[in-house]
Design an enzyme around this catalytic site. Structure first.
Site, short mmCIF file in Angstrom:
data_model
loop_
_atom_site.label_atom_id
_atom_site.label_comp_id
_atom_site.label_asym_id
_atom_site.label_seq_id
_atom_site.Cartn_x
_atom_site.Cartn_y
_atom_site.Cartn_z
N ASN A 47 60.27 56.66 31.34
CA ASN A 47 59.76 57.65 31.85
C ASN A 47 58.50 57.11 32.87
OD1 ASN A 47 58.66 57.51 29.00
ND2 ASN A 47 57.53 59.08 29.74
N ASP A 48 57.45 57.48 32.85
CA ASP A 48 56.31 57.37 33.89
C ASP A 48 56.11 55.97 34.40
OD1 ASP A 48 56.27 59.75 32.46
OD2 ASP A 48 53.93 59.58 32.09
N GLN A 64 56.70 53.47 31.26
CA GLN A 64 56.96 53.86 29.75
C GLN A 64 58.45 53.44 29.46
OE1 GLN A 64 54.59 56.31 27.59
NE2 GLN A 64 53.77 54.66 28.65
N TYR A 107 51.04 55.20 25.46
CA TYR A 107 51.29 56.29 26.47
C TYR A 107 50.88 55.83 27.82
CZ TYR A 107 53.36 60.06 23.67
OH TYR A 107 54.05 60.91 22.77
N SER A 108 50.94 56.77 28.90
CA SER A 108 50.65 56.54 30.16
C SER A 108 49.37 56.21 30.42
CB SER A 108 51.17 57.68 31.01
OG SER A 108 52.51 57.70 31.20
N ARG A 177 45.40 62.86 27.81
CA ARG A 177 45.67 61.80 28.23
C ARG A 177 45.99 61.14 29.62
NH1 ARG A 177 49.37 64.93 25.52
NH2 ARG A 177 50.94 66.06 27.05
N ASP A 178 46.41 59.77 29.74
CA ASP A 178 46.97 59.58 30.98
C ASP A 178 45.55 59.11 32.04
OD1 ASP A 178 49.34 60.27 29.96
OD2 ASP A 178 49.59 62.03 31.10
N GLU A 231 49.34 67.10 33.13
CA GLU A 231 49.51 65.54 32.80
C GLU A 231 49.34 64.77 33.99
OE1 GLU A 231 52.57 65.37 28.87
OE2 GLU A 231 53.66 65.65 30.69
C1 FRU Z 1 54.40 62.36 31.01
C2 FRU Z 1 54.02 62.08 29.69
C3 FRU Z 1 52.58 61.71 29.76
C4 FRU Z 1 52.52 60.69 28.48
C5 FRU Z 1 53.78 59.89 28.71
C6 FRU Z 1 54.16 59.52 27.21
O1 FRU Z 1 55.80 62.22 31.21
O2 FRU Z 1 54.11 63.18 28.92
O3 FRU Z 1 51.58 62.58 29.59
O4 FRU Z 1 51.49 59.87 28.50
O5 FRU Z 1 54.68 60.93 29.29
O6 FRU Z 1 55.73 58.71 27.48
#
Ligand code: FRU
Length: 501
Positions: A47-48, A64, A107-108, A177-178, A231
């Site tokens: 993902n991200d 991710q 996480y991100s 987060r992030d 996010e």
């Molecule tokens: C966005 C998210 C972020 C988080 C990550 C976890 O897609 O939900 O907010 O850090 O993915 O994989």
């Protein structure tokens, strides 16, 4: 070895699992929807994009990653590098959820490079299963801000805990987060996506003099509630304008706006850094970075040539549609890298110049009729992997078939991307255009990225029909419409991705 969900996962666990799963890698490698010029997981899930940074001509792209399963249950950071966006090295996972403060997901996060040192900031996600009262929103979840550094992007200092859930403002839930960094007038600012206790999405802004000690400074939100959680915020200057990209969750659909389950939104900000005041320049509707079915969690960075580059996740969480590849052990990919500009408050995106090097054979079309005649020929020679550029003049109504059952059409000033075959639940997405002038389309085996009018609008999607294996009637790139059109279609070479071993 069985990897259990939400147990800490170490590098040793991964190495052992990797040794035992050669057959899975081969199976995924043969899966017919694998992409040819996009980054995608060797196995499992991506993902991200995270930690995007360029140092001495090397671009570092982390993301991710769950190598173990296509459901994305375990979040690591994988590391890829490139110097030209054509040749990549996939160096494998570098960050594992191996501490108490990030046990349920690395996480991100982002990277910030200064004086030969790359600083990384990410969210360590923790779920407290032993708490009887948890709902993961107001209780039972830890969102820790973690820092570490590296000189080469591959070897890191110890993870250092900067902030825990208890450190964020009192009216904020445990969804924080992030982290992403911006330096402005000698000070560092960190933006963090957040959800407050009334379930309003916003961005927290922290300030620091040394990248280590952070104090709460301010927040960014809209006048009216806009979703329950924002996010992946990214605050940056672009062509002199202060811009915020974030991903608001839970915004209800309004006509042809906000059609996806979660949004990716571009906002211009009136920023007073000295006094910590950040006002969203309100517009009737906020521009979507991308209006396609599969786009989320983009991140930008500035490269040595001064380009603001964006990479997104070509996927989205909690969608009603699916990717059939998941049953074969992988899903999702990253988008092509795009260069950004802003003009009169509008975001423009074009795939990086470097990608023109992928172009091979080319066909020019002076009108739609010529394109139609050659459509079948193109299918046989190019398959679904091509780039197309079209110019239109006086075109107010048209339909462009992009593959069996996938059409982009224009009617009454609205562009519609509809997928009737191989969409696995994807149906139609829209965008209003004032004057329809130009299209640039990147088609890979199972994806489309469409840029309208020099990138003032984009649609990214996965699509699983006509991927080069089956025979379909009618061919792709069939056109009908008014006004005039001309263009060029290019065959494209594959990206070269060297894996760690
Ligand atoms: C966005 C998210 C972020 C988080 C990550 C976890 O897609 O939900 O907010 O850090 O993915 O994989």
């Amino acid at each position: 070895m069985k990897i259990e969900k939400y147990h800490k996962v170490t590098r040793e666990d991964y190495e052992r699992w990797y040794e035992e799963n050669q057959a899975l890698r081969e199976q995924v490698g043969r899966e017919p929807h694998r992409l040819r010029y996009h980054l995608m997981p060797e196995t499992g899930w991506v993902n991200d994009p995270n930690g995007l940074v360029e140092v001495d001509g090397t671009y570092h792209i982390y993301h991710q990653y769950d190598p173990f399963g296509a459901d994305g249950a375990i979040k690591l950071w994988n590391h890829c590098t490139t110097r030209d966006f054509l040749h990549y090295e996939d160096l494998g996972p570098v960050l594992f959820p191996d501490h108490d403060f990030d046990a349920h997901g690395v996480y991100s996060g982002s990277a910030f490079s200064e004086d030969g040192v790359i600083h990384y900031f990410y969210t360590g996600n923790v779920k407290y299963f032993d708490r009887p009262d948890y709902d993961y929103i107001t209780a039972g979840r830890g969102s820790n801000t973690i820092h570490m550094t590296s000189r080469d992007g591959q070897h890191f200092t110890e993870k250092e805990l900067l902030m825990t859930t208890a450190d964020y403002p009192d009216d904020i839930s445990c969804h924080v987060r992030d982290p992403k960094i911006l330096k402005h007038e000698g000070r560092y600012y960190m933006v963090l996506g957040a959800r407050d206790l009334e379930s309003r999405g916003l961005v927290l802004v922290y300030r620091s003099e040394d990248l280590k000690h952070w104090t709460y400074c301010s927040r960014i939100s809209t006048r009216e509630p806009f979703g329950y959680m924002w996010e992946c915020p990214d605050l940056f200057f672009l062509d002199g304008e202060l811009c915020l990209i974030s991903c608001p969750q839970g915004v209800p659909r309004e006509g042809i706006e906000y059609e996806n389950v979660h949004q990716n939104t571009f906002m211009c900000i009136d920023g007073d850094f000295e006094n910590g005041r950040f006002l969203v320049k309100e517009t009737p509707v906020f521009q979507a970075v991308d209006r396609g079915f599969d786009f989320y969690a983009p991140q930008t960075f500035l490269d040595g040539r001064g380009r603001r580059i964006l990479i997104g996740w070509m996927g989205i969480p909690e969608a009603s549609y699916e990717n059939p590849t998941a049953k074969d052990g992988w899903q999702h990919a990253l988008t092509l890298p795009r260069q950004l500009h802003v003009k009169d408050g509008v975001l423009y995106q074009e795939p990086l110049e470097e990608l023109k090097e992928l172009r091979r054979e080319r066909w020019r079309f002076a009108d739609g009729e010529q394109l139609n005649v050659a459509g079948e020929l193109l299918r046989r020679s190019l398959g679904p992997v091509f780039e197309a550029e079209f110019q239109f003049s006086g075109c107010t109504s048209m339909e462009l078939q992009l593959r069996a059952g996938t059409r982009l059409s224009l009617e009454n000033g609205v562009l519609s991307l509809s997928i009737q075959e191989g969409g696995f639940g994807r149906d139609t997405r829209h965008g209003a255009v004032k004057e329809f002038r130009r299209l640039r389309i990147f088609s890979d085996v199972s994806s489309l990225e469409i840029f309208v009018n020099d990138g003032e609008m984009a649609f990214s999607t996965r699509v699983y029909a006509d991927c080069g294996q089956e025979e379909h009637e009618g061919g792709y790139l069939a056109f009908s419409g008014n006004g005039s059109m001309e263009g060029t279609v290019y065959g494209l070479a594959d990206l070269q991705v060297k894996r760690r071993r």
